[in-house]
Motif scaffolding. Structure first.
Motif, PDB file in Angstrom:
ATOM      1  N   VAL A 136       1.074   5.621   0.421  1.00  0.00           N
ATOM      2  CA  VAL A 136       0.325   6.806   0.922  1.00  0.00           C
ATOM      3  C   VAL A 136       1.272   8.015   0.309  1.00  0.00           C
ATOM      4  O   VAL A 136       2.426   8.222   0.063  1.00  0.00           O
ATOM      5  N   THR A 170       4.102   2.172   2.255  1.00  0.00           N
ATOM      6  CA  THR A 170       4.230   2.231   3.767  1.00  0.00           C
ATOM      7  C   THR A 170       5.209   1.644   4.405  1.00  0.00           C
ATOM      8  O   THR A 170       6.032   1.970   5.550  1.00  0.00           O
ATOM      9  N   GLU A 211      -4.480   5.900   1.866  1.00  0.00           N
ATOM     10  CA  GLU A 211      -3.802   4.844   1.281  1.00  0.00           C
ATOM     11  C   GLU A 211      -4.461   3.826   0.178  1.00  0.00           C
ATOM     12  O   GLU A 211      -5.503   4.201   0.013  1.00  0.00           O
ATOM     13  N   LYS A 231       0.694  -1.228   0.085  1.00  0.00           N
ATOM     14  CA  LYS A 231       0.101  -0.035   0.061  1.00  0.00           C
ATOM     15  C   LYS A 231       0.765   1.139  -0.051  1.00  0.00           C
ATOM     16  O   LYS A 231       2.254   1.339   0.622  1.00  0.00           O
TER      17      LYS A 231
END
Length: 316
Positions: A171, A245, A264, A169
């Protein structure tokens, strides 16, 4: 007869070393000094090599030599072959009982995720030596002395098998001062600030904006070739970067980086271990494959971690 015919085109390493040295240094004198031979000895070796391969490799002009077109092409291939022989000998000396694994890594993944964990693998497999080399994109295993590689993207690598490791993920991250300076609160606010891009994921920001229902026309900004430098630039207040992340946990804990907005997004690509099928039974690779799959699963890989996918297509 086949063996004898093939040996005709397999010059001795002394002839090849002399040729490579002259090709690289540009003079017989410099090559002789490097090889600790006389100039006449080097000249004889070059002549013997030309007679063996049946091709003129150098153009001789008074006291100088320069490569022919054929010689230049030959020199490039011989230099790579000698490098691989040297590396193989070095690996053998470092680990005389075998068990060397040559692994290609993505730089930030390798330094921030893999390297801190490698001690556990080496402790559990004391006979294995791992050599790490950086590769930013796919390559042909047949032309590179690499046993396996960390791959990010779609499950496709011509001529290789892939073991799934994990998803990621990302961000939008920046320094807290940058977020406050630009008063960033919602996803559309990012259209008005400097954005930092990774050149291997050129459309990442477009996907992020589309996934957050933000209309945009063109997305521009600074380009980086590694996540580590993009993260450093974001920390320095140069812009907002889309960062995985799991690779910036330290910066987030220290507060050097913050989420510009709390959105995210799971990347479309995944992490895989790629390797040629003919190395699938190589003991060090099997041990490493099992270990890294377990490590990735422990760190958040999905239930299908370890699935081996085939992508057996010849590279053209």
């Amino acid at each position: 007869m086949i063996m004898l015919r093939s040996r005709r085109f397999l010059p001795s390493t002394s002839l090849l070393a002399a040729f490579e040295a002259v090709a690289r240094t540009g003079t017989v004198t410099a090559a002789a000094r490097e090889l600790d031979l006389t100039q006449s000895a080097v000249s004889r070796q070059i002549k013997a090599l030309e007679e063996q391969v049946g091709v003129e490799l150098f153009i001789r002009e008074r006291q100088t030599v320069r490569l022919t077109v054929a010689g230049d092409s030959y020199a490039r291939e011989i230099r790579e072959a000698l490098r691989r022989i040297s590396n193989a000998s070095l690996n053998l000396r470092a680990n005389p009982h075998g068990g060397t694994l040559n692994l290609a890594i993505l730089p930030t993944f390798g330094t921030r995720w893999l390297a801190p964990r490698l001690g556990r693998f080496l402790a559990a497999n004391p006979g294995v030596t791992i050599n790490l080399a950086t590769r930013l994109s796919s390559f042909d295993f047949r032309l590179d002395s690499i046993d396996a590689a960390i791959h990010f993207g779609h499950p496709h690598w011509p001529g290789a098998e892939l073991a799934f490791l994990m998803s990621e993920k990302t961000v939008p991250a920046c320094s807290p001062e940058f977020r406050d300076c630009y008063a960033i609160k919602e996803a559309p606010d990012l259209l008005g600030v400097p954005l930092l891009h990774l050149n291997t994921r050129a459309d990442a920001w477009e996907q992020w904006f589309a996934g957050n229902d933000v209309a945009f026309q063109n997305v521009h900004g600074m380009l980086f070739d590694q996540f580590a430098t993009a993260a450093q630039a974001a920390t320095a207040g140069l812009g907002v970067a889309l960062l995985p992340t799991f690779l910036i946990q330290d910066e987030l804990k220290r507060g050097d980086l913050v989420a510009a907005v709390g959105r995210e997004m799971e990347s479309s690509g995944r992490y895989y271990l790629a390797y040629p099928p003919e190395r699938a039974d190589y003991a060090p690779l099997m041990a490493f494959r099992d270990w890294i799959v377990r490590e990735a699963s422990r760190d958040g890989g999905t239930a299908c971690a370890g699935t081996v996918l085939s992508s057996i297509m010849q590279t053209k």
